[in-house]
Design a protein around this motif. Structure first.
Motif, mmCIF file in Angstrom:
data_model
loop_
_atom_site.group_PDB
_atom_site.id
_atom_site.type_symbol
_atom_site.label_atom_id
_atom_site.label_comp_id
_atom_site.label_asym_id
_atom_site.label_seq_id
_atom_site.Cartn_x
_atom_site.Cartn_y
_atom_site.Cartn_z
ATOM 1 N N GLU A 95 -2.093 -15.107 15.882
ATOM 2 C CA GLU A 95 -2.315 -16.193 14.922
ATOM 3 C C GLU A 95 -1.296 -17.263 15.275
ATOM 4 N N ASN A 96 -1.780 -18.445 15.612
ATOM 5 C CA ASN A 96 -0.899 -19.469 16.176
ATOM 6 C C ASN A 96 -1.340 -20.843 15.693
ATOM 7 N N GLU A 97 -0.643 -21.363 14.725
ATOM 8 C CA GLU A 97 -1.002 -22.666 14.158
ATOM 9 C C GLU A 97 -0.933 -23.783 15.194
ATOM 10 N N PHE A 98 -0.180 -23.568 16.269
ATOM 11 C CA PHE A 98 -0.022 -24.609 17.285
ATOM 12 C C PHE A 98 -1.201 -24.689 18.253
ATOM 13 N N ASN A 99 -2.179 -23.777 18.140
ATOM 14 C CA ASN A 99 -3.341 -23.805 19.046
ATOM 15 C C ASN A 99 -2.901 -23.872 20.514
ATOM 16 N N GLU A 100 -2.006 -22.969 20.896
ATOM 17 C CA GLU A 100 -1.480 -22.985 22.257
ATOM 18 C C GLU A 100 -2.433 -22.244 23.196
ATOM 19 N N ALA A 101 -3.325 -22.978 23.813
ATOM 20 C CA ALA A 101 -4.313 -22.376 24.709
ATOM 21 C C ALA A 101 -3.644 -21.687 25.892
ATOM 22 N N GLY A 102 -2.466 -22.161 26.293
ATOM 23 C CA GLY A 102 -1.786 -21.590 27.442
ATOM 24 C C GLY A 102 -1.369 -20.146 27.251
ATOM 25 N N ARG A 103 -1.314 -19.679 26.006
ATOM 26 C CA ARG A 103 -0.955 -18.279 25.769
ATOM 27 C C ARG A 103 -1.977 -17.319 26.373
ATOM 28 N N GLY A 154 -4.480 -31.507 20.450
ATOM 29 C CA GLY A 154 -3.467 -32.520 20.704
ATOM 30 C C GLY A 154 -3.532 -33.684 19.737
ATOM 31 N N GLU A 155 -4.570 -33.727 18.894
ATOM 32 C CA GLU A 155 -4.703 -34.804 17.920
ATOM 33 C C GLU A 155 -3.722 -34.594 16.762
ATOM 34 N N SER A 156 -3.457 -35.662 16.027
ATOM 35 C CA SER A 156 -2.530 -35.604 14.903
ATOM 36 C C SER A 156 -3.229 -35.105 13.644
ATOM 37 N N THR A 157 -2.511 -34.331 12.862
ATOM 38 C CA THR A 157 -2.998 -33.844 11.584
ATOM 39 C C THR A 157 -2.617 -34.827 10.478
ATOM 40 N N ARG A 158 -2.931 -34.452 9.241
ATOM 41 C CA ARG A 158 -2.617 -35.323 8.110
ATOM 42 C C ARG A 158 -1.120 -35.535 7.945
ATOM 43 N N HIS A 159 -0.315 -34.644 8.524
ATOM 44 C CA HIS A 159 1.135 -34.785 8.447
ATOM 45 C C HIS A 159 1.692 -35.670 9.557
ATOM 46 N N GLY A 160 0.809 -36.146 10.438
ATOM 47 C CA GLY A 160 1.258 -37.019 11.518
ATOM 48 C C GLY A 160 1.802 -36.296 12.727
ATOM 49 N N HIS A 161 1.586 -34.977 12.794
ATOM 50 C CA HIS A 161 2.083 -34.193 13.925
ATOM 51 C C HIS A 161 0.931 -33.850 14.870
ATOM 52 N N ALA A 162 1.177 -33.996 16.171
ATOM 53 C CA ALA A 162 0.176 -33.580 17.150
ATOM 54 C C ALA A 162 0.065 -32.060 17.122
ATOM 55 N N ARG A 163 -1.174 -31.567 17.243
ATOM 56 C CA ARG A 163 -1.403 -30.125 17.138
ATOM 57 C C ARG A 163 -2.408 -29.687 18.181
ATOM 58 N N GLY A 164 -2.056 -28.678 18.951
ATOM 59 C CA GLY A 164 -3.022 -28.059 19.844
ATOM 60 C C GLY A 164 -2.939 -28.494 21.286
ATOM 61 N N GLU A 165 -3.636 -27.718 22.115
ATOM 62 C CA GLU A 165 -3.744 -27.973 23.548
ATOM 63 C C GLU A 165 -5.216 -27.905 23.950
ATOM 64 N N PHE A 192 -2.572 2.894 18.322
ATOM 65 C CA PHE A 192 -3.348 1.715 17.943
ATOM 66 C C PHE A 192 -3.948 1.104 19.196
ATOM 67 N N ASP A 193 -5.112 0.490 19.040
ATOM 68 C CA ASP A 193 -5.818 -0.104 20.178
ATOM 69 C C ASP A 193 -5.452 -1.564 20.403
ATOM 70 N N GLY A 194 -4.649 -2.118 19.519
ATOM 71 C CA GLY A 194 -4.250 -3.496 19.691
ATOM 72 C C GLY A 194 -3.411 -3.968 18.526
ATOM 73 N N LEU A 195 -2.819 -5.112 18.700
ATOM 74 C CA LEU A 195 -1.992 -5.715 17.670
ATOM 75 C C LEU A 195 -2.396 -7.172 17.483
ATOM 76 N N ARG A 196 -2.321 -7.619 16.237
ATOM 77 C CA ARG A 196 -2.482 -9.030 15.898
ATOM 78 C C ARG A 196 -1.117 -9.524 15.449
ATOM 79 N N PHE A 197 -0.583 -10.530 16.114
ATOM 80 C CA PHE A 197 0.766 -11.013 15.846
ATOM 81 C C PHE A 197 0.689 -12.195 14.891
ATOM 82 N N ASP A 198 1.301 -12.030 13.738
ATOM 83 C CA ASP A 198 1.217 -13.008 12.663
ATOM 84 C C ASP A 198 2.066 -14.242 12.953
ATOM 85 N N ALA A 199 1.496 -15.425 12.710
ATOM 86 C CA ALA A 199 2.220 -16.705 12.684
ATOM 87 C C ALA A 199 3.254 -16.823 13.799
ATOM 88 N N VAL A 200 2.804 -16.678 15.036
ATOM 89 C CA VAL A 200 3.760 -16.710 16.144
ATOM 90 C C VAL A 200 4.346 -18.101 16.373
#
Length: 608
Positions: free
Chosen positions: A296-304, A356-367, A257-265
């Motif tokens: 695939e990263n719901e946390f939007n971790e740019a540092g990855r 880094g802004e809060s979502t509808r659940h009140g949790h900060a999300r992203g970098e 395989f030429d690559g992998l997509r990692f689900d919901a890390v």
């Protein structure tokens, strides 16, 4: 025998030569383990340090086996190999010894493609007829302009049909799709056509049927951390850590395989595993071979992106564009309902909307992500999730005004982000992609009712009677309805012509991407985005050769003013009257204009 290393034993059954196989099972909660062969007497595995049981046996490829795990004097389990390389049937049956070196590769010089040339086509292997069925579609994809196919997960799951995210044997390619050699032949054929092949892998959980690990290796999981699927996998344990990293290397080395997509890390409860995984891949795979690692990263971790990964799926991009195209604001679209045009501008200029802004659940999300190259983001208008997680699996061709979708498609295929499409998008397929499984009895009932319960927060399904109309995931007809009907392209009707028109648009746009953007994309960076009006923006990027790419997009119903195009060469416009280009530019409704301004250096080179 010494401590486990890659040089002496790995998880599962590994052939030592044509007549001998080493069996290794990590079962720290077991008193003893034996391997039972379909043909031949059982043999005891020898206990080793740290909970390992190992045996070198005289048997070769095709041998069917399973483990008899004794937990104590009164209790034992008959289980498949958790690192089975192939199953003779379902997840509960015999595992098979596989000669991974037995396939004779034809395209041995293939080294992959650079990431900036990725145009990804996500597909479901079962819906296209198994490994051989996918192979029959490859030439069509090449002719369209696709450069990579991405297979939804193929790790062995219970039953014959499943999205793939209920897999329980990560090393075994799904037996109902074909044999390991047929999968290799698919990849080999793709390489011969210049297509890269990516595999979606699930390392964040196991499915609900057929996972026996917790019974004899309880340390594989940690009860103090929970995921939506139960106890988290304990990547802190070296044996668990290696189980998944070895799996990664199997797909990349044995199957090429030429690559992998990692689900919901984001559901992987370990801060170092992903970094270790990418580091291992980059150290072992030769530098001249292109291997793509995406998340695939719901946390939007740019540092990855600093840890060896090429890109992350940009769900923010899809969600924003979906709201603009359809006006839907239910459930998770609520986070994109307010000021969607401004959110569109941010995603085109900076990548993620949520940094880094809060979502509808009140949790900060992203970098913060504005420093990243646009090729660090995989953009899509739809994928398996976004279609299949609709109650009736409708596609955008049924939800959006056609000219608006055509304009958004130009953005998708000609922005510097990496484009991904779902099978059938390229010809405007109208078949749904529904959620389907092949569970039985109480589990089937639970999955069906759970599926319908997911939609109680949607306005259209507040009424329980409406939810009862949602297709049963376990019904065969639900799967059959999800298979794209490629023959629709051949219909001698207006509908058939409409499908051919969509295909022609995709071919035109991808030809522009190949000729104009591929040579310039490496090193691209955003220059800025201007909001032109409701649902309208003008975005600019500096490309690797110093050229400037500009995309003006209007998904609204009113014309808006934009800057003139005197210095630009127009590469594409949605239709002949997309804009009044001079003396002052007006961008008409439902249009996209893509243009290029060469740098002074490039212009001088062209003149010479």
């Amino acid at each position: 025998m010494p401590l486990r290393t890659d040089q002496n034993w790995r998880h599962g059954a590994v052939m030592l030569d044509s007549q001998h196989t080493r069996f290794a099972l990590w079962a720290p909660d077991a008193q003893s383990v034996s391997v039972e062969f379909e043909n031949g007497p059982a043999q005891a595995l020898q206990p080793e340090q740290d909970g390992w049981f190992v045996l070198d046996a005289e048997c070769g490829a095709g041998t069917r086996y399973r483990y008899n795990v004794a937990l104590d004097a009164q209790n034992n389990l008959i289980v498949p190999d958790p690192a089975s390389r192939a199953q003779a049937g379902d997840v509960h049956g015999y595992s098979m010894v596989v000669d991974q070196a037995g396939y004779q590769w034809q395209n041995t010089e293939w080294q992959g493609r650079p990431w900036h040339e990725a145009v990804i086509y996500e597909l479901h292997v079962g819906a296209l007829g198994g490994y051989q069925g996918v192979e029959q579609r490859l030439q069509h994809l090449v002719d369209t302009g696709i450069t990579a196919i991405e297979l939804m997960p193929i790790a062995q799951f219970p039953g014959d049909r499943n999205w793939g995210y209920d897999g329980v044997l990560p090393y075994a390619a799904q037996s109902s799709y074909g044999t390991p050699d047929q999968l290799k032949h698919l990849i080999d054929t793709a390489h011969g056509l210049g297509l890269a092949v990516i595999l979606d892998v699930v390392y964040n959980h196991f499915g609900p049927d057929g996972n026996y690990l917790g019974a004899y290796a309880s340390h594989f999981f940690r009860s103090d951390k929970k995921t939506p699927w139960g106890d988290a996998i304990d990547f802190r344990r070296r044996e668990v850590h290696d189980f998944f990293i070895d799996n990664t290397m199997m797909w990349l080395q044995d199957y090429r395989f030429d690559g992998l997509r990692f689900d919901a890390v984001h559901a992987i409860e370990d801060p170092t595993f992903l970094e270790d995984l990418a580091k291992h891949v980059r150290e072992v795979i030769p530098a001249d071979r292109h291997v793509w690692l995406t998340l695939e990263n719901e946390f939007n971790e740019a540092g990855r992106m600093d840890q060896g990964y090429d890109a992350q799926w940009n769900d923010d991009g899809h969600n924003t564009l979906h709201v603009l195209l359809t006006g839907e604001t239910d459930a998770y679209y609520t986070d994109f309902a307010e000021k969607p045009t401004q959110k569109l501008a941010r995603l085109l200029g900076e990548g993620f909307v949520y940094q880094g802004e809060s979502t509808r659940h009140g949790h900060a999300r992203g970098e913060p992500s504005g420093h990243l190259s646009p090729t660090s983001f995989v953009l899509f208008l739809q994928n398996h999730d976004q279609i299949g997680n609709r109650a009736f699996g409708e596609r955008l061709v049924q939800l959006s005004p056609p000219p608006a979708l055509q304009a958004a498609t130009a953005l998708l295929l000609l922005s510097p982000m990496i484009p991904l499409m779902f099978m059938g998008d390229e010809w405007g397929a109208s078949e749904p992609f529904l959620f389907f499984t092949d569970f039985h009895d109480e589990l089937a009932d639970a999955v069906r009712e759970g599926r319908r319960g997911e939609f109680k927060d949607f306005a259209a399904f507040k009424d329980p009677a409406k939810r009862e109309q949602i297709p049963d995931p376990n019904a065969l007809k639900t799967f059959e309805a999800s298979r794209p009907g490629f023959d629709a392209l051949l219909l001698d009707t207006d509908k058939g012509q409409d499908h051919r028109n969509w295909l022609a648009l995709y071919k035109t746009l991808l030809d522009i991407r190949r000729t104009e953007l591929f040579p310039r994309l490496h090193g691209a960076s955003a220059l800025g985005v201007k909001v032109l009006g409701d649902k309208a923006v003008s975005a600019r990027w500096k490309l690797g050769d110093g050229s400037e790419l500009r995309i003006d997009l209007n998904l609204g119903t009113e014309a808006v003013d934009t800057d003139d195009y005197a210095a630009y060469r127009v590469l594409h416009q949605s239709h002949a009257k997309s804009a009044e280009l001079s003396p002052s530019a007006t961008l008409n409704p439902y249009t996209a204009i893509v243009s290029l301004k060469l740098s002074d250096v490039v212009e001088e080179q062209d003149e010479q």
